[in-house]
Design an enzyme around this catalytic site. Structure first.
Site, short mmCIF file in Angstrom:
data_model
loop_
_atom_site.label_atom_id
_atom_site.label_comp_id
_atom_site.label_asym_id
_atom_site.label_seq_id
_atom_site.Cartn_x
_atom_site.Cartn_y
_atom_site.Cartn_z
CG LEU A 85 -1.76 1.19 1.55
CD1 LEU A 85 -2.83 1.38 0.48
CD2 LEU A 85 -2.46 1.03 2.92
CB THR A 86 3.66 2.16 2.31
OG1 THR A 86 2.85 1.88 3.45
CG2 THR A 86 4.56 3.34 2.63
CB ALA A 145 0.86 7.39 -0.41
CB SER A 197 0.13 8.94 7.81
OG SER A 197 1.10 8.54 8.76
CB ILE A 233 17.43 -3.06 34.38
CG1 ILE A 233 16.17 -2.39 34.93
CG2 ILE A 233 17.90 -4.21 35.29
CD1 ILE A 233 14.96 -3.30 35.04
CD GLU A 259 0.64 -4.53 10.13
OE1 GLU A 259 -0.49 -4.68 10.62
OE2 GLU A 259 1.40 -5.47 9.87
CB THR A 319 2.46 6.52 12.87
OG1 THR A 319 1.32 7.38 12.71
CG2 THR A 319 3.32 6.56 11.62
#
Ligand code: COS
Length: 377
Positions: free
Chosen positions: A123-124, A128, A130, A335, A361, A363
């Site tokens: 898709l990204t 393009a 967000s 720690i 997937e 932000t």
């Protein structure tokens, strides 16, 4: 209300835990350094049935519920979030077909996954991320075919996938009403895998650019109707985001376990650092976060399995668990001090891996937007 996993889910959890402890955890550092998975690991994952977890029984898969799948992803996340990402990308790329594909598309895709095939969800794009509706890749109808042109970015499994779910725009004017999903098999003329990203974390997972130059696909490879792609992408992300949460929980749990063990062994001022209340408070806070993130992930998976609407809770689970993974891995490094910061111990890698959970997937800012929209409007 029953919080216990079923016998079957426990059995699966145990099986995957053993696999992870034998095949993934001991090699996580080496895979991180080499920027790739151990040779043959994905074949072993396929033999274990990890690549077709969401394939329904009617299509020859295990037909697992979402709670079981999340339980498995948590175990994978403990071993290596990069490998977990490659495996989970198969689910991400399969939901568009399972949710909106034709019988023929479902059968062909599930057969591929059942045989150990890998899939990628594309898709990204460079411009393009967000703004998923801003996809610039074009699909132009030409008789019984479509011709695809464009570039995709940051695509998980791109270098190794057998099939791709490509989102392109069928409208000249662009916009979300033109977004349309297509199945494009690897090797289709004009379809190339571009550069592999040199990432901060999840390094064994393949993340590449994709280039489409006059790629011709038959109209039968379109998933859903023209312009239905945005809804398909959003429904897919709803289903897949809880699994990012599950991987995040596994990652956080593993970092907590390592920090706890270290705090009992490491002596300062003549006693184990675990005996100091500042360390105890950190450990307690880390454990609270891991447990609440796990509960949220399990709840949204249960909601999905009940057929309830779960968009808001999917965003909550992804967002919260990803933030927890970032905080808990950072505290584990703290720690362990200088040793935590060194490559000698695995927590610095876990901290680097955790960062992507807040980014991919959608932000965590987008998740908060989805949650606020659901609450306010
Ligand atoms: N399920 C079904 N439909 C949905 C939906 C969902 N979860 N979310 C939105 N839609 C529909 C809306 O109902 C609306 O339909 P109508 O216009 O018919 O009413 C349409 O989609 C547009 O919705 P909206 O106006 O909310 O879209 P926006 O462009 O304002 O924002 C966001 C949508 C930002 C939430 C979306 O673009 C998004 O999730 N972006 C992040 C993308 C992402 O996760 N990328 C990662 C790539 S994959 S690794």
């Amino acid at each position: 209300m029953d919080f216990a996993l079923t016998e079957d889910q426990l059995e699966l959890q145990e099986m995957v835990r053993e696999f992870v402890e034998k095949e993934i955890t001991p090699f996580a550092g080496e895979m991180d350094r080499n920027n790739e998975a151990m040779p043959g690991l994905m074949d072993k994952a396929a033999d274990m049935g990890l690549l077709n977890l969401i394939v329904p029984e009617e299509y020859g898969g295990p037909g697992l519920d979402s709670v079981a799948v999340a339980t498995i992803y948590e175990e994978l996340g403990k071993g290596c979030a990069g490998i977990a990402t490659s495996i989970a990308a198969n689910a991400l790329a399969s939901y568009p077909i399972l949710l909106s594909g034709t019988e023929e598309q479902k059968k062909t895709h599930c057969d591929l996954l059942n045989e150990g095939g890998l899939a990628a969800f594309a898709l990204t794009e460079p411009n393009a991320g967000s703004d998923a509706g801003g996809v610039a890749t074009k699909a132009v109808k030409d008789g019984d075919n479509y011709i695809l042109n464009g570039t995709k970015a940051f695509i998980t499994n791109a270098g190794v996938a057998d099939t791709f779910l490509i989102f392109a725009n069928t409208r000249k004017t662009g916009g979300i009403r033109g977004l349309t999903a297509f199945i494009v098999p690897k090797g289709t003329p004009g379809f190339k895998v571009g550069k592999k990203e040199d990432k901060m974390g999840i390094r064994p997972s393949y993340t590449c650019e994709l280039i489409l130059q006059d790629v011709v696909v038959p109209a039968s490879s379109r998933v859903g109707r023209e312009g239905e792609g945005f809804r398909i992408a959003m429904n897919t992300l709803d289903s897949a985001r809880p699994f990012v949460g599950a991987v995040s929980v596994g990652l956080a749990q593993a970092a907590l376990d390592i920090a706890v063990k270290y705090s009992k062994e490491r002596k300062q001022f003549g006693q184990p650092i675990a005996s100091f209340q500042m360390i105890q408070a950190m450990v307690a806070d880390m454990a609270i976060k891991v447990e609440t993130a796990r509960l949220l992930v399990q709840k949204v998976c249960w909601m999905r399995d009940q057929g309830m609407n779960f968009t808001k809770e999917a965003a909550m689970a992804k967002c919260y668990a990803a933030d927890v993974a970032m905080q808990v891995t950072t505290d584990a490094v703290q720690i362990m001090g200088g040793y935590g910061y060194s490559r000698e111990y695995p927590v610095e890698k876990m901290m680097r891996d955790a960062k992507i959970m807040q980014i991919y997937e959608g932000t965590n800012q987008i998740q908060r937007l989805v949650i606020a929209n659901k609450i306010l409007y």
